[in-house]
Enzyme design. Structure first.
Site, PDB file in Angstrom:
ATOM      1  N   ASN A   1     -22.071 -35.090  12.032  1.00 13.88           N
ATOM      2  CA  ASN A   1     -22.845 -33.732  11.950  1.00 13.88           C
ATOM      3  C   ASN A   1     -21.994 -32.805  12.289  1.00 13.88           C
ATOM      4  OD1 ASN A   1     -25.304 -32.198  13.087  1.00 13.88           O
ATOM      5  ND2 ASN A   1     -23.935 -31.846  14.711  1.00 13.88           N
TER       6      ASN A   1
ATOM      7  N   TYR B   1     -18.397 -22.767   1.762  1.00 16.28           N
ATOM      8  CA  TYR B   1     -19.241 -23.530   2.700  1.00 16.28           C
ATOM      9  C   TYR B   1     -20.405 -24.105   1.622  1.00 16.28           C
ATOM     10  CZ  TYR B   1     -22.701 -24.609   6.360  1.00 16.28           C
ATOM     11  OH  TYR B   1     -23.815 -25.203   6.856  1.00 16.28           O
TER      12      TYR B   1
ATOM     13  N   GLY C   1     -19.941 -33.294  16.722  1.00 14.87           N
ATOM     14  CA  GLY C   1     -20.457 -32.081  16.880  1.00 14.87           C
ATOM     15  C   GLY C   1     -21.767 -31.856  17.501  1.00 14.87           C
TER      16      GLY C   1
ATOM     17  N   SER D   1     -26.655 -29.141   3.562  1.00 19.22           N
ATOM     18  CA  SER D   1     -27.244 -27.562   3.762  1.00 19.22           C
ATOM     19  C   SER D   1     -27.829 -27.121   2.511  1.00 19.22           C
ATOM     20  CB  SER D   1     -26.193 -26.814   4.249  1.00 19.22           C
ATOM     21  OG  SER D   1     -26.489 -25.345   4.021  1.00 19.22           O
TER      22      SER D   1
END
Length: 254
Positions: free
Chosen positions: A91, A157, A14, A144
């Site tokens: 990534n 997510y 990515g 994240s």
């Protein structure tokens, strides 16, 4: 610029734009050779060409990084072109927004395939290559801050990113005896082409609620990545490094 990664070989998923591209770029500037993956063949080629024109060693490899076929092809490309593999950076990831009560099965399956399946099997296949080479290795995963703290409309997510933190912890312990480190980075709000496309007010909004007074840049995240990939972090494994300007300390939602 220092040659901290001279003769080292990395693969990055990515990485056509954004954080992944900047990690690839900085690695090559410090002597590494990189195989750069993106799902879009044109984007992967443009990114690799840009790095090559700057004097770096980089070749593209297009494909869907959630599939074992692409992952094995990516590693095979690194070995065939550069002779070995030293670093693997998972990534690639997607973000899908949605209210929990309305969230659809198709979106859930997609986010699990890219964020979890792709990350898990990239780490597995890279570790097998390191073991085959009888060499130490570095694996870096991308989590994240939404895997640490609540963020509106990001239940699925955030759950996937929390799982990546645990993946780093358990794989760090399991692969440590083989001299393979596994760590993760949790970026906070970061200015990229994708985030600016999602919301034209993204930068102003996050600047106002981040303790340091600014959202992160891709350079901020790449700086942390290069530390965890470098020889300087050999005794760090199973950890997640938060790079968010202090947002998780206060966590106001946008």
């Amino acid at each position: 610029m220092d040659q901290l990664f001279k003769d080292k070989v990395a693969i990055i998923t990515g990485a056509g734009i954004g954080i992944g591209f900047e990690i690839a770029r900085q690695l090559t500037q410090r002597g590494a050779s990189v195989v750069l993956n993106d799902i879009d063949e044109k984007v992967a080629k443009q990114a690799a060409d840009t790095i090559t024109k700057e004097g770096g060693k980089c070749v593209p490899f297009a494909g869907d990084s959630s599939t074992l076929e692409t992952i094995q092809g990516l590693i095979g490309k690194a070995v065939s072109v550069y002779g070995r593999l030293d670093m693997a950076i998972a990534n690639a990831g997607i973000t899908t927004f949605g209210k929990f009560l309305d969230y659809q099965v198709e979106s859930f399956q997609q986010i699990c395939a890219v964020n979890l399946q792709g990350t898990f099997f990239l780490a597995q296949q890279a570790a097998l290559q390191f073991i085959k080479q009888k060499s130490e290795g570095r694996i870096l995963l991308m989590s994240s801050v939404t895997g640490h703290q609540y963020h509106p409309d990001l239940a699925a997510y955030g759950m996937s990113k929390a799982a990546i933190q645990f993946m780093a912890k358990t794989l760090g312990a399991e692969l440590g005896p083989k001299q393979i480190t596994v760590n993760a980075i949790s970026p906070g709000a970061t200015i990229t082409e994708r985030t600016l496309a999602l919301d034209e007010n993204y930068m102003d909004m996050w600047n106002s609620i981040t303790p340091t007074g600014r959202a992160a840049t891709v350079q901020d995240i790449a700086n942390a990545a290069l530390f965890l990939l470098s020889p300087n972090s050999g005794q760090i494994t199973g950890q997640t490094l938060v790079v968010d300007g202090g947002w998780t300390a206060v966590s106001p939602p946008p």
